[in-house]
Design an enzyme around this catalytic site. Structure first.
Site, mmCIF file in Angstrom:
data_model
loop_
_atom_site.group_PDB
_atom_site.id
_atom_site.type_symbol
_atom_site.label_atom_id
_atom_site.label_comp_id
_atom_site.label_asym_id
_atom_site.label_seq_id
_atom_site.Cartn_x
_atom_site.Cartn_y
_atom_site.Cartn_z
ATOM 1 N N GLU A 308 0.696 -1.159 -0.044
ATOM 2 C CA GLU A 308 -0.086 -0.034 0.059
ATOM 3 C C GLU A 308 0.869 1.480 -0.027
ATOM 4 O O GLU A 308 0.609 2.444 0.571
ATOM 5 C CB GLU A 308 -1.051 0.064 1.022
ATOM 6 C CG GLU A 308 -1.922 -1.043 1.183
ATOM 7 C CD GLU A 308 -2.843 -1.184 2.120
ATOM 8 O OE1 GLU A 308 -4.035 -1.847 2.134
ATOM 9 O OE2 GLU A 308 -2.313 -0.820 3.569
ATOM 10 N N ASP A 401 -9.413 -9.736 11.727
ATOM 11 C CA ASP A 401 -9.857 -8.295 12.356
ATOM 12 C C ASP A 401 -11.289 -8.357 11.536
ATOM 13 O O ASP A 401 -12.056 -7.181 11.805
ATOM 14 C CB ASP A 401 -8.915 -7.259 12.181
ATOM 15 C CG ASP A 401 -8.333 -6.983 10.754
ATOM 16 O OD1 ASP A 401 -7.918 -8.303 10.546
ATOM 17 O OD2 ASP A 401 -8.606 -6.093 10.165
ATOM 18 N N TRP A 449 -5.093 -7.282 12.268
ATOM 19 C CA TRP A 449 -4.655 -5.857 12.151
ATOM 20 C C TRP A 449 -5.640 -5.222 13.471
ATOM 21 O O TRP A 449 -6.530 -5.573 13.522
ATOM 22 C CB TRP A 449 -4.715 -5.366 10.689
ATOM 23 C CG TRP A 449 -4.235 -6.135 9.617
ATOM 24 C CD1 TRP A 449 -4.635 -6.910 8.932
ATOM 25 C CD2 TRP A 449 -2.843 -5.753 9.501
ATOM 26 N NE1 TRP A 449 -3.609 -7.371 8.183
ATOM 27 C CE2 TRP A 449 -2.603 -6.750 8.398
ATOM 28 C CE3 TRP A 449 -1.846 -5.058 10.054
ATOM 29 C CZ2 TRP A 449 -1.309 -6.750 7.835
ATOM 30 C CZ3 TRP A 449 -0.553 -5.232 9.370
ATOM 31 C CH2 TRP A 449 -0.271 -6.155 8.581
#
EC number: 3.2.1.52
Length: 541
Positions: A308, A401, A449
């Site tokens: 990212e 998550d 996460w």
């Protein structure tokens, strides 16, 4: 039938039972002594019995541990009989897993930290033969977004060991915090480890909570975590993010960035445009950081991120364009690949292997790098075709998550729904998997996460019991039987209760586990899969 999770390769029930009592002794060969002492400590705490450890042959019904060189390295054979227990493993790791299986057969109370009155410790006679399907059975804990203090990490390691997980990836740095002490660059933790507040919820309706957050680990704390994990046959893989997700580093050392000027540790979640510049001095900075990382972490693999990283600043920056021209690079993707290769060469020279997310495949990469494929399976296919080893952690299976149902009561739903059955049903190597992928697939990993997991109980809620389903994907032989798994899950939940895990009930969250009024952004799974396919469409084998 065995109630073990993960499901063993072979289980044979026999007549009778073994009774563990105050006279039980443990014997072990020299090579098995460390596992014997670990088993003694765990069982002595739960039972209150001394369970002395010695060498030689047991003089009465006891527990014997030995290395069997003919067994698979992480495999074991567990024989429970009225006359005693024998655990043989192909290595200390195999012995450890056999000892864990024996504790499970003794029942949930074998996982308590102190003895309860009136307990009778028995295990039914049986023979269990087992070995893992995959060598890499990983779990990522993000301590950058939400810092988890050392004692919580140690507790998590015990829970990972219960599930036969053997890799813990620590996501140590990101936009929201830098969590590892670096002696050469003290501002990374003096400044980068702290933020004034955090985003509350997700999406356009999210707010800020006004609560300062932060923390970091010293070298000795991390060495303790590594040693504690090693005793439970878990390798700790550190990750230092580059060249994106670096806002915390830029807050401490703004000269590392493209635009210069002061930066703060980011209080929001998501992706921002900030990236490292690619000056030689910045590369040297991160070589020095990695040197300290390698001093603390003996792991073969060192994570450098790569995911990212937006290229907008490089594309708009004259100096970045100049550097690209000098290096014969034509695109920002090639510039990222150049940066990653500098770190790869440094790690390789030190005898380590670079571990990066599948975005690092967007430019040329040396073959020694290992790829974590999170954007679906495409990255894994491309990496394997290019000769890279691969770990599968696709976000439509392995992101613990993500919400566990589509019910309104689920706290802060972000991402696609991943029920415990969704995790259980995942097959890493379907029948049509390419031979290159079969050859290069090290294993699978579940990722947690922590944007919205700011306490240990939130981690418990999101991770368990889905990690039990993941354990069967990572360890057990292929072939799914949901009713069978469901029947064994009750026993695993009882172990969680004995340990004190604040897991999500199968029926849905308890009232105190909900987060009413805190917004999330749920995603449709089909839409997300299409998005990931588009993001990886340019990856060519």
């Amino acid at each position: 039938m065995s109630g073990l999770i993960p499901k063993p390769a072979s289980f044979e029930a026999r007549a009778g039972e073994f009774v563990l009592d105050a006279d039980t002794e443990i014997t072990a060969s020299d090579a098995a002594a460390s596992v014997a002492r670990r088993l003694q400590a765990d069982l002595a705490a739960a039972t209150g019995f001394a369970l002395p450890v010695g060498g030689g042959v047991p003089t009465r019904a006891g527990i014997a541990l030995e290395i069997d060189p003919d067994s698979p390295a992480e495999g074991f054979r567990l024989e429970v009989a009225p006359g005693g227990v024998r655990i043989a493993g192909g290595s200390a790791a195999g012995l450890f897993y056999g000892a864990m299986a024996f504790r499970q057969q003794l029942g949930p109370d074998a996982f308590r930290r102190a003895a309860l009155p009136g307990r009778r410790w028995r295990a039914e006679a049986s023979v269990t033969v087992d070995a893992p399907r995959f060598a890499w059975r990983g779990f990522l804990l993000d301590v950058a977004r939400s810092f988890r203090p050392k004692h919580e990490v140690l507790r998590l390691i015990d829970l990972l060991a219960l599930h036969r997980v053997n890799v813990l990836q620590l996501h140590l740095t990101d936009d929201q915090g830098w969590r590892m002490q670096i002696h050469r660059y003290p501002r990374l933790t003096e400044v980068g480890a702290w933020r004034p507040e955090s985003q509350l919820g997700h999406g356009p309706k999210s707010t800020l909570d006004g609560r300062p957050a932060g923390g970091f680990y010293t070298h000795d704390e991390l060495r303790e975590i590594v040693a504690y994990a090693a005793e439970r046959h878990i390798e700790v893989v550190p990750e230092i993010e580059t060249p994106g997700h670096v806002r915390a580093a830029l807050a401490a050392y703004p000269e590392l960035g493209v635009t210069g000027g002061p930066r703060d540790v980011w209080t929001r979640y998501g992706i921002n445009d900030d990236v490292l510049n690619t000056e030689e001095s910045t590369v040297e900075f991160f070589r020095n950081v990695l040197d300290e990382v390698m001093e603390v972490f003996p792991s073969r693999y060192i994570g450098v991120g790569g995911d990212e990283a937006r290229k907008t600043q490089w594309a708009a920056d004259p100096r970045s364009q100049q550097l690209m021209a000098e290096r014969g690079l034509e695109t920002p993707n090639e510039l990222q690949a150049w940066f990653v290769r500098q770190l790869d060469a440094h790690l390789t020279a030190a005898g380590r292997r670079l571990y990066g997310w599948d975005e690092v495949l967007e430019g040329p990469l040396d073959p020694g790098a290992t790829i974590a494929s999170w954007r679906g399976i495409r990255g894994a296919q491309v990496a394997a075709a290019r000769g890279h080893d691969v770990v599968l952690c696709p976000d439509d299976f392995a992101y613990l998550d993500y919400p566990q149902s589509d019910a309104a009561a689920e706290p802060i739903p972000v991402g696609t729904v991943q029920t415990i059955r969704d995790v259980y049903d995942y097959e890493p190597l379907p029948a049509d998997a390419a031979e290159a992928l079969r050859r290069h697939l090290l294993g699978v990993q579940a990722n947690a996460w922590s944007e919205h997991m700011d306490t240990a109980s939130r981690v418990d809620y999101m991770v368990f019991p889905r990690l039990a389903a993941f354990a069967e994907v990572a360890w057990s032989a292929p072939g799914k039987d949901w009713p069978d798994f469901s029947s064994r899950l009750d026993g695993q939940l009882a172990i969680y209760d004995a340990i004190g895990v604040a897991y999500r009930p199968l029926s849905g969250p308890n009232p105190w586990q909900q987060r009413p009024g805190v917004p999330g952004v749920p995603r449709d799974k089909a839409d997300r899969q299409a998005e990931l396919a588009a993001l990886t469409a340019d990856l060519l084998e």
